[in-house]
Design an enzyme around this catalytic site. Structure first.
Site, PDB file in Angstrom:
ATOM      1  CE1 TYR A 158      38.865 -23.371 -25.727  1.00  0.00           C
ATOM      2  CE2 TYR A 158      37.588 -25.389 -25.961  1.00  0.00           C
ATOM      3  CZ  TYR A 158      37.717 -24.024 -26.138  1.00  0.00           C
ATOM      4  OH  TYR A 158      36.710 -23.301 -26.743  1.00  0.00           O
ATOM      5  NE  ARG A 209      42.565 -21.300 -28.344  1.00  0.00           N
ATOM      6  CZ  ARG A 209      41.524 -20.488 -28.133  1.00  0.00           C
ATOM      7  NH1 ARG A 209      40.303 -20.982 -28.078  1.00  0.00           N
ATOM      8  NH2 ARG A 209      41.703 -19.194 -27.976  1.00  0.00           N
ATOM      9  CG  HIS A 237      34.585 -14.403 -23.924  1.00  0.00           C
ATOM     10  ND1 HIS A 237      34.790 -13.900 -25.199  1.00  0.00           N
ATOM     11  CD2 HIS A 237      33.332 -14.037 -23.581  1.00  0.00           C
ATOM     12  CE1 HIS A 237      33.691 -13.243 -25.585  1.00  0.00           C
ATOM     13  NE2 HIS A 237      32.804 -13.304 -24.630  1.00  0.00           N
ATOM     14  CB  CYS A 266      35.934 -31.141  -8.656  1.00  0.00           C
ATOM     15  SG  CYS A 266      35.576 -29.904  -7.408  1.00  0.00           S
TER      16      CYS A 266
HETATM   17  P1  NAD Z   1      37.962 -11.936 -34.103  1.00  0.00           P
HETATM   18  O1  NAD Z   1      38.937 -12.949 -34.568  1.00  0.00           O
HETATM   19  O2  NAD Z   1      36.539 -12.080 -34.458  1.00  0.00           O
HETATM   20  O3  NAD Z   1      38.450 -10.520 -34.648  1.00  0.00           O
HETATM   21  C1  NAD Z   1      39.794 -10.138 -34.583  1.00  0.00           C
HETATM   22  C2  NAD Z   1      39.869  -8.671 -34.976  1.00  0.00           C
HETATM   23  O4  NAD Z   1      41.197  -8.245 -34.753  1.00  0.00           O
HETATM   24  C3  NAD Z   1      39.546  -8.400 -36.454  1.00  0.00           C
HETATM   25  O5  NAD Z   1      38.628  -7.320 -36.518  1.00  0.00           O
HETATM   26  C4  NAD Z   1      40.911  -8.016 -37.050  1.00  0.00           C
HETATM   27  O6  NAD Z   1      40.794  -7.015 -38.069  1.00  0.00           O
HETATM   28  C5  NAD Z   1      41.637  -7.470 -35.850  1.00  0.00           C
HETATM   29  N1  NAD Z   1      43.097  -7.611 -35.872  1.00  0.00           N
HETATM   30  C6  NAD Z   1      43.842  -8.649 -36.345  1.00  0.00           C
HETATM   31  N2  NAD Z   1      45.151  -8.417 -36.148  1.00  0.00           N
HETATM   32  C7  NAD Z   1      45.246  -7.211 -35.533  1.00  0.00           C
HETATM   33  C8  NAD Z   1      46.330  -6.427 -35.059  1.00  0.00           C
HETATM   34  N3  NAD Z   1      47.608  -6.837 -35.172  1.00  0.00           N
HETATM   35  N4  NAD Z   1      46.050  -5.229 -34.471  1.00  0.00           N
HETATM   36  C9  NAD Z   1      44.769  -4.791 -34.354  1.00  0.00           C
HETATM   37  N5  NAD Z   1      43.699  -5.504 -34.775  1.00  0.00           N
HETATM   38  C10 NAD Z   1      43.944  -6.685 -35.355  1.00  0.00           C
HETATM   39  O7  NAD Z   1      38.165 -11.824 -32.537  1.00  0.00           O
HETATM   40  P2  NAD Z   1      37.197 -11.343 -31.356  1.00  0.00           P
HETATM   41  O8  NAD Z   1      36.438 -10.148 -31.789  1.00  0.00           O
HETATM   42  O9  NAD Z   1      38.055 -11.294 -30.156  1.00  0.00           O
HETATM   43  O10 NAD Z   1      36.133 -12.507 -31.193  1.00  0.00           O
HETATM   44  C11 NAD Z   1      36.573 -13.827 -31.207  1.00  0.00           C
HETATM   45  C12 NAD Z   1      36.185 -14.727 -30.049  1.00  0.00           C
HETATM   46  O11 NAD Z   1      37.142 -15.793 -30.068  1.00  0.00           O
HETATM   47  C13 NAD Z   1      36.266 -14.144 -28.697  1.00  0.00           C
HETATM   48  O12 NAD Z   1      35.175 -14.630 -27.976  1.00  0.00           O
HETATM   49  C14 NAD Z   1      37.536 -14.703 -28.071  1.00  0.00           C
HETATM   50  O13 NAD Z   1      37.280 -15.147 -26.759  1.00  0.00           O
HETATM   51  C15 NAD Z   1      37.899 -15.887 -28.894  1.00  0.00           C
HETATM   52  N6  NAD Z   1      39.337 -15.970 -29.257  1.00  0.00           N
HETATM   53  C16 NAD Z   1      40.295 -15.654 -28.324  1.00  0.00           C
HETATM   54  C17 NAD Z   1      41.667 -15.715 -28.656  1.00  0.00           C
HETATM   55  C18 NAD Z   1      42.702 -15.381 -27.588  1.00  0.00           C
HETATM   56  O14 NAD Z   1      42.446 -15.602 -26.413  1.00  0.00           O
HETATM   57  N7  NAD Z   1      43.872 -14.807 -27.942  1.00  0.00           N
HETATM   58  C19 NAD Z   1      42.044 -16.077 -29.947  1.00  0.00           C
HETATM   59  C20 NAD Z   1      41.034 -16.401 -30.875  1.00  0.00           C
HETATM   60  C21 NAD Z   1      39.692 -16.333 -30.510  1.00  0.00           C
HETATM   61 ZN    ZN Z   2      33.307 -29.588  -7.917  1.00  0.00          ZN
END
Ligand code: NAD
Ligand code: ZN
Length: 245
Positions: free
Chosen positions: A67, A70, A120, A147
């Site tokens: 993290y 990230r 999330h 904390c």
């Molecule tokens: P996922 O990775 O499972 O799905 C991503 C979706 O986005 C896919 O269906 C894909 O086809 C689509 N996609 C990719 N590029 C695109 C674009 N340019 N325009 C439109 N659609 C596009 O992601 P999810 O459903 O968000 O689930 C993943 C989990 O992972 C979540 O819980 C999330 O919190 C976490 N996550 C978050 C981040 C972030 O904060 N940016 C990044 C990765 C994962």
């Molecule tokens: Zn605390």
């Protein structure tokens, strides 16, 4: 996109509410790797090693490093036209609008979204593992960080697999409960319980729109499916909608 905007406008009416759910796909064009698409950060890590409470208990420094990396990367990327279009939609609809995001990045925040629920968690916050207080946190979190209220250890303010998302008791059901229109943008619909929101809206007669590179479900779930990059399709859709509102 005029035709699509007209359908949305018709479903929304003069006073209908519009709720949006976004996933990793909306941030893909900003350079943040999605979860399931290949070639990204997540290819290098097993979810079970970095995104569960068990992983944190077993190897806290690996989880913190993941993290921290990230969080550092987030400082190098910018919101894209898709994030900005949603900021504009909120300006147009005011309190008829709610944005629920599964993303832990702050790109919606930076693009001006305020009626925003980070279900999330948020990369730019740390939380006390003991008393639960969450604080703004822009730098690395170390295992020695404590904390200020109770001296508990600080962990990422992230909802890991197996933990309960935020806002499920009141804000999310309220937003989805009386939505005339629901947008599902850039989410694969694989993560529970976020993937149940569309069917909740649908069951109450709401008009459900998917915006994604590809269809993730059939027409039984979505009334309208727009295939393409969110950063390209959303600005067009929202500009057409603005002309109607
Ligand atoms: P996922 O990775 O499972 O799905 C991503 C979706 O986005 C896919 O269906 C894909 O086809 C689509 N996609 C990719 N590029 C695109 C674009 N340019 N325009 C439109 N659609 C596009 O992601 P999810 O459903 O968000 O689930 C993943 C989990 O992972 C979540 O819980 C999330 O919190 C976490 N996550 C978050 C981040 C972030 O904060 N940016 C990044 C990765 C994962
Ligand atoms: Zn605390």
């Amino acid at each position: 996109m005029k035709n699509e905007a007209e359908k949305v406008f018709e479903a929304l009416g003069d006073s209908g509410r519009l709720t949006v759910l976004t996933g990793a796909g909306i941030s893909a064009e900003s350079g943040i790797s999605t979860f399931r698409d290949s070639g990204g950060l997540w290819d290098q890590y097993e979810i079970d090693d970095v995104a569960t409470p068990e992983a944190y208990a077993a190897n806290p420094s690996l989880v913190q490093d993941f993290y921290n990396m990230r969080r550092a990367h987030l400082g190098t990327v910018q919101p894209n036209a898709g994030h900005r279009a949603l900021g504009r939609l909120e300006e147009l609809l005011g309190d008829r609008f709610t944005l629920i995001t599964q993303n832990v990045d702050d790109l919606h925040d930076r693009a001006g979204s305020r009626r925003l629920l980070h279900m999330h968690g948020e990369l730019y916050k740390a939380r006390c593992a003991d008393c639960g207080v969450a604080v703004e946190w822009r730098t690395d979190i170390s295992l020695d960080d404590r904390c200020e209220s109770c001296s508990g250890s600080m962990r990422p303010h992230i909802v890991w697999f197996g933990e309960l998302p935020f806002y499920l008791e009141r804000e999310i059901p309220e937003a989805c409960g009386d939505s005339a229109v629901f947008f599902s943008i850039g989410t694969s619909g694989m993560v529970y319980p976020a993937n149940t929101l569309v069917s909740q809206v649908k069951a109450r007669g709401g008009f459900c729109v998917e915006i994604n590179l590809e269809k993730t479900a059939g027409p039984g779930v979505f009334d309208l499916q727009i295939e393409g990059k969110a950063g390209e399709t959303l600005p067009l859709l929202i500009a057409e909608l603005e002309a109607l509102l």
